[in-house]
Design a protein around this motif. Structure first.
Motif, mmCIF file in Angstrom:
data_model
loop_
_atom_site.group_PDB
_atom_site.id
_atom_site.type_symbol
_atom_site.label_atom_id
_atom_site.label_comp_id
_atom_site.label_asym_id
_atom_site.label_seq_id
_atom_site.Cartn_x
_atom_site.Cartn_y
_atom_site.Cartn_z
ATOM 1 N N GLU A 197 0.812 -1.206 0.000
ATOM 2 C CA GLU A 197 0.000 0.000 0.000
ATOM 3 C C GLU A 197 0.849 1.261 0.000
ATOM 4 N N ARG A 198 1.909 1.278 0.790
ATOM 5 C CA ARG A 198 2.750 2.472 0.857
ATOM 6 C C ARG A 198 3.369 2.768 -0.503
ATOM 7 N N THR A 199 3.764 1.723 -1.217
ATOM 8 C CA THR A 199 4.347 1.917 -2.541
ATOM 9 C C THR A 199 3.282 2.369 -3.539
ATOM 10 N N CYS A 200 2.085 1.808 -3.449
ATOM 11 C CA CYS A 200 0.990 2.256 -4.304
ATOM 12 C C CYS A 200 0.734 3.748 -4.124
ATOM 13 N N GLU A 201 0.788 4.221 -2.890
ATOM 14 C CA GLU A 201 0.560 5.635 -2.606
ATOM 15 C C GLU A 201 1.554 6.509 -3.354
ATOM 16 N N VAL A 202 2.839 6.160 -3.264
ATOM 17 C CA VAL A 202 3.883 6.975 -3.879
ATOM 18 C C VAL A 202 3.780 6.933 -5.401
ATOM 19 N N VAL A 203 3.566 5.741 -5.943
ATOM 20 C CA VAL A 203 3.464 5.615 -7.400
ATOM 21 C C VAL A 203 2.284 6.428 -7.912
ATOM 22 N N ASP A 204 1.152 6.341 -7.259
ATOM 23 C CA ASP A 204 -0.029 7.071 -7.692
ATOM 24 C C ASP A 204 0.246 8.570 -7.702
ATOM 25 N N ALA A 205 0.914 9.064 -6.664
ATOM 26 C CA ALA A 205 1.170 10.497 -6.546
ATOM 27 C C ALA A 205 2.200 10.986 -7.559
ATOM 28 N N ALA A 206 3.264 10.211 -7.776
ATOM 29 C CA ALA A 206 4.373 10.676 -8.615
ATOM 30 C C ALA A 206 4.228 10.285 -10.076
ATOM 31 N N TYR A 207 3.656 9.116 -10.341
ATOM 32 C CA TYR A 207 3.529 8.604 -11.705
ATOM 33 C C TYR A 207 2.226 9.050 -12.351
ATOM 34 N N GLY A 208 1.205 9.246 -11.509
ATOM 35 C CA GLY A 208 -0.062 9.733 -12.021
ATOM 36 C C GLY A 208 -1.180 8.724 -12.036
ATOM 37 N N GLU A 209 -0.880 7.468 -11.734
ATOM 38 C CA GLU A 209 -1.895 6.428 -11.628
ATOM 39 C C GLU A 209 -1.319 5.294 -10.794
ATOM 40 N N PRO A 210 -2.172 4.508 -10.162
ATOM 41 C CA PRO A 210 -1.674 3.418 -9.313
ATOM 42 C C PRO A 210 -1.042 2.317 -10.144
ATOM 43 N N PRO A 211 -0.133 1.558 -9.561
ATOM 44 C CA PRO A 211 0.494 0.456 -10.298
ATOM 45 C C PRO A 211 -0.497 -0.651 -10.586
ATOM 46 N N ARG A 212 -0.369 -1.250 -11.770
ATOM 47 C CA ARG A 212 -1.241 -2.353 -12.166
ATOM 48 C C ARG A 212 -0.489 -3.673 -12.219
ATOM 49 N N TRP A 213 0.794 -3.649 -11.854
ATOM 50 C CA TRP A 213 1.621 -4.850 -11.868
ATOM 51 C C TRP A 213 2.427 -4.912 -10.584
ATOM 52 N N PHE A 214 2.707 -6.135 -10.152
ATOM 53 C CA PHE A 214 3.442 -6.342 -8.899
ATOM 54 C C PHE A 214 4.483 -7.434 -9.095
ATOM 55 N N ARG A 215 5.636 -7.234 -8.478
ATOM 56 C CA ARG A 215 6.684 -8.254 -8.513
ATOM 57 C C ARG A 215 7.227 -8.451 -7.103
ATOM 58 N N ALA A 216 7.241 -9.678 -6.640
ATOM 59 C CA ALA A 216 7.745 -9.985 -5.299
ATOM 60 C C ALA A 216 9.265 -9.916 -5.266
ATOM 61 N N PRO A 217 9.842 -9.268 -4.267
ATOM 62 C CA PRO A 217 11.302 -9.269 -4.143
ATOM 63 C C PRO A 217 11.852 -10.686 -4.091
ATOM 64 N N TYR A 218 12.977 -10.891 -4.754
ATOM 65 C CA TYR A 218 13.646 -12.198 -4.829
ATOM 66 C C TYR A 218 12.807 -13.246 -5.567
ATOM 67 N N GLY A 219 11.688 -12.851 -6.124
ATOM 68 C CA GLY A 219 10.800 -13.823 -6.762
ATOM 69 C C GLY A 219 10.164 -14.770 -5.769
ATOM 70 N N ALA A 220 10.061 -14.335 -4.506
ATOM 71 C CA ALA A 220 9.513 -15.177 -3.437
ATOM 72 C C ALA A 220 8.037 -14.827 -3.226
ATOM 73 N N TRP A 221 7.157 -15.600 -3.843
ATOM 74 C CA TRP A 221 5.723 -15.351 -3.777
ATOM 75 C C TRP A 221 5.086 -16.258 -2.726
ATOM 76 N N ASN A 222 3.985 -15.811 -2.175
ATOM 77 C CA ASN A 222 3.168 -16.681 -1.336
ATOM 78 C C ASN A 222 1.695 -16.331 -1.548
ATOM 79 N N ARG A 223 0.838 -17.073 -0.921
ATOM 80 C CA ARG A 223 -0.604 -16.906 -1.148
ATOM 81 C C ARG A 223 -1.065 -15.501 -0.781
ATOM 82 N N ALA A 224 -0.550 -14.971 0.330
ATOM 83 C CA ALA A 224 -0.954 -13.638 0.761
ATOM 84 C C ALA A 224 -0.552 -12.583 -0.267
ATOM 85 N N ALA A 225 0.625 -12.723 -0.854
ATOM 86 C CA ALA A 225 1.085 -11.755 -1.854
ATOM 87 C C ALA A 225 0.156 -11.753 -3.063
#
Length: 275
Positions: free
Chosen positions: A166-194
């Motif tokens: 959420e914190r990253t979405c806030e910054v991207v929306d404010a600086a880029y002009g729209e919220p992010p529509r794509w997400f990438r997990a650090p280290y490629g480590a995904w889980n169900r919650a992500a």
């Protein structure tokens, strides 16, 4: 917004049942959809206060043209590894930035060849370099969410993962002009919650097909070879524009990008269509 809503409802009540039905019909589909607020992440406080409503309460209405809404994002069990497109289409992606030492050079090279790419940014880096996100928007690049502080998500609670996103979405929306529509997990480590939380925030998970391993600083020639050897239709290339000395990544892009174009590859970005 609440004052405007009360005024609308008061007018509707005074006009009678028929008028009320008309007002509610006009507002159908725009009622706020509350999302539970995330507790602050442990550790040092954020550098600045965040707008509390941006990703928790959607406004009833607005005073400008409405944004195009996307179809409901599916909850996936694994990330997307490639993209579809006509002919020899590839996607270049850069993680961990933006970094003022390397990202501008990458943007310059992409601009020189009129190529668009994806940048999966970390919120704490984006917050300090909002001008670079604005340039990415101007140049037609896609900005994705790579969490706030690049943690290993599989070791975090669901609440902490939501805060990172959420914190990253806030910054991207404010600086880029729209919220992010794509997400990438650090280290490629995904889980169900992500996967679940990313979908709740309207983001698709994107991994990669070719890993340049440029973060190990293997040498410019080695990075170039990995990209050219792995080139194929639908390939997603992973590189980095921050997180260390990325001068090799900058030089490698200058070498392999024109070669890919000369070989007939179309370097572009994936697009998600509004509903």
């Amino acid at each position: 917004m609440l004052t405007r809503r009360r005024a609308l409802l008061a007018d509707a009540a005074a006009a009678g049942a028929a008028s009320t039905a008309g007002v509610l019909g006009a507002l159908d589909g725009t009622d706020p959809v509350p999302v539970p607020a995330a507790a602050p992440a442990p550790g040092p406080p954020a550098r600045r206060a965040l707008r509390p409503s941006a990703y928790r309460l959607q406004p009833l209405t607005g005073y400008g043209p409405p944004r195009a809404s996307l179809a409901r994002t599916p909850v996936r069990r694994e990330p997307l590894l490639s993209v579809s497109g006509r002919g020899r289409t590839m996607v270049l992606t850069f993680d961990d930035g933006p970094d003022p030492r390397y990202t501008p050079d990458i943007l310059d090279t992409l601009a020189a060849y009129e190529v668009r790419a994806m940048f999966f940014v970390c919120g704490e880096m984006a917050d300090d370099n909002r001008d670079l996100l604005a340039r990415m928007a101007d140049d037609g690049h896609v900005v994705g969410n790579h969490t706030w502080s690049h943690p290993l998500l599989t070791g975090l609670s669901r609440r902490r993962i939501r805060t990172e996103m959420e914190r990253t979405c806030e910054v991207v929306d404010a600086a880029y002009g729209e919220p992010p529509r794509w997400f990438r997990a650090p280290y490629g480590a995904w889980n169900r919650a992500a996967f679940q939380l990313g979908a709740e925030l309207g983001m698709e998970p994107l991994a990669w097909t070719v890993d340049t391993l440029d973060w190990t600083a293997p040498g410019t020639r080695t990075i170039v070879g990995r990209v050219e050897d792995g080139a194929a239709p639908g390939v997603v290339v992973l590189s980095h524009d921050a997180g260390g000395d990325r001068s090799q990544s900058v030089r490698a892009l200058r070498s392999y990008l024109p070669r890919l174009l000369d070989s007939g590859y179309h370097l572009t970005v994936p697009r998600r269509q509004p509903a």
